[in-house]
Design a protein around this motif. Structure first.
Motif: not given
Length: 367
Positions: A165-174
């Protein structure tokens, strides 16, 4: 003599200040270092907040303490949990934030993430997860093969090439996706299955609400369309050919080329993918030791992947989301400010032409 007296005065002052500051410090035993926060939807006003706090081995009968409260505000909930745990809640070690699906569809996710994003004690690499049922159940469950739940959860969302699976979503990505008029957000979708956790898909967001999920395979295709150079293994199951049944491809290299007609009123995109990889397992009737059979299989792979991409693009278009960011190929030629409305205009009317060229580098186990 005066110098000696002055030196003694300075040392005395420093010692006094040091003692005062030391006395004001909180003891480590009085702190609760939260590793995961789970948020479940209750109603329009309330949320169910659950926190997990890892415990040193040998100092507690359990390796992870879990507390839950109903609250209307994040900080209020943390204060209430501090009272219940009889320790000050600290978020410096926060690694994962989980939202249940109902919460994600309520449109309240962004407000919560912004609260954590503004907290200077929290790192921007904290991972975000959507849970199919209840986040509280995930944090309270026992996992026999992974007794330290927080370490298990953290390891599950660490980027690895072979993760399907992908992506590995972070707070910053969101936050970055929310502020961009180009991209829509994707977050891993988790399900608790008996005594383990499994990523069963990816949640797609339109603005601030989760609207649907896509499979891990579809998510992998999105990463290819974004131009990711090294892809996770792809499992291919043929449906329209009797010669080939299925295969698994690893060590995949990807070269993406996208060309737009630059016309926002009638947007068209030519998408070209050049892929090469190693077939590590194959089930079918072809003799892949023969070069001509390899070439025929490559053609079948080209058709299969192109069809999967076309179906995915149609699905995204119907849902009016673009996690790939295809509107960027029109924004770069646009004079003036680019808006969300222009992105939606491109999404709704775009025409796609997909070409896939796959090359077999080597073959492994054949059946």
């Amino acid at each position: 003599m005066k110098k000696i007296i002055l030196l003694l005065c300075v040392l005395s002052t420093l010692y006094t200040v040091g003692c005062t500051r030391e006395g004001q410090r909180s003891s480590v035993e009085d702190l609760a270092l939260v590793s995961s926060v789970g948020l479940d939807y209750v109603n329009e006003k309330e949320i169910r907040m659950t926190v997990s706090i890892p415990q040193p081995r040998g100092e507690s009968p359990v390796l992870t303490e879990v507390y839950s409260v109903n609250t209307e505000m994040i900080q209020e909930g943390l204060v209430n949990i501090s009272s219940e745990a009889d320790k000050m809640i600290i978020l410096n070690q926060l690694r994962t934030i989980l939202f249940n699906e109902e919460f994600a569809k309520s449109g309240k996710v962004t407000k919560v993430i912004e609260h954590f994003y503004r907290d200077s004690t929290i790192g921007n690499k904290v991972r975000l997860v959507i849970v199919k049922d209840k986040a509280e159940e995930v944090l309270r469950a026992d996992y026999p093969e992974n007794e330290h739940m927080d370490a298990y959860l953290n390891d599950l969302f660490q980027p690895k090439l072979h993760n399907s699976f992908s992506p590995f979503t972070s707070i910053n990505d969101y936050i970055s996706d929310q502020e961009s008029p180009i991209y829509h957000t994707m977050i891993p979708y988790l399900e608790k299955k008996e005594k383990s956790l499994k990523i069963i898909g990816i949640a797609l967001f339109n603005d601030e609400k989760m609207i649907q999920t896509i499979s891990n395979q579809e998510s992998l295709l999105i990463q290819a369309l974004k131009g990711l150079e090294k892809l996770s293994p792809i499992a291919i199951k043929f449906k329209e050919t009797e010669q080939d049944q299925q295969l698994l491809v690893e060590q995949i290299e990807n070269v993406l080329k996208v060309k737009s007609n630059k016309n926002i009123d009638s947007p068209k995109l030519d998408i070209s993918l050049k892929l090469e990889g190693v077939i590590v397992e194959y089930k079918g009737k072809r003799d892949l030791s023969k070069n001509e059979e390899n070439k025929k299989l490559e053609k079948e792979i080209n058709k299969h992947i192109a069809k999967e991409i076309e179906d995915l693009l149609k699905k995204l278009q119907e849902s009016e989301v673009d996690p790939v960011g295809f509107s960027e190929y029109f924004r770069m030629y646009h004079k003036g400010k680019w808006t969300d409305d222009l992105t939606m205009k491109v999404i709704r009317s775009a025409e796609y032409k997909v070409n896939v060229k796959f090359k077999i580098l080597n073959t492994g186990t054949l059946k």
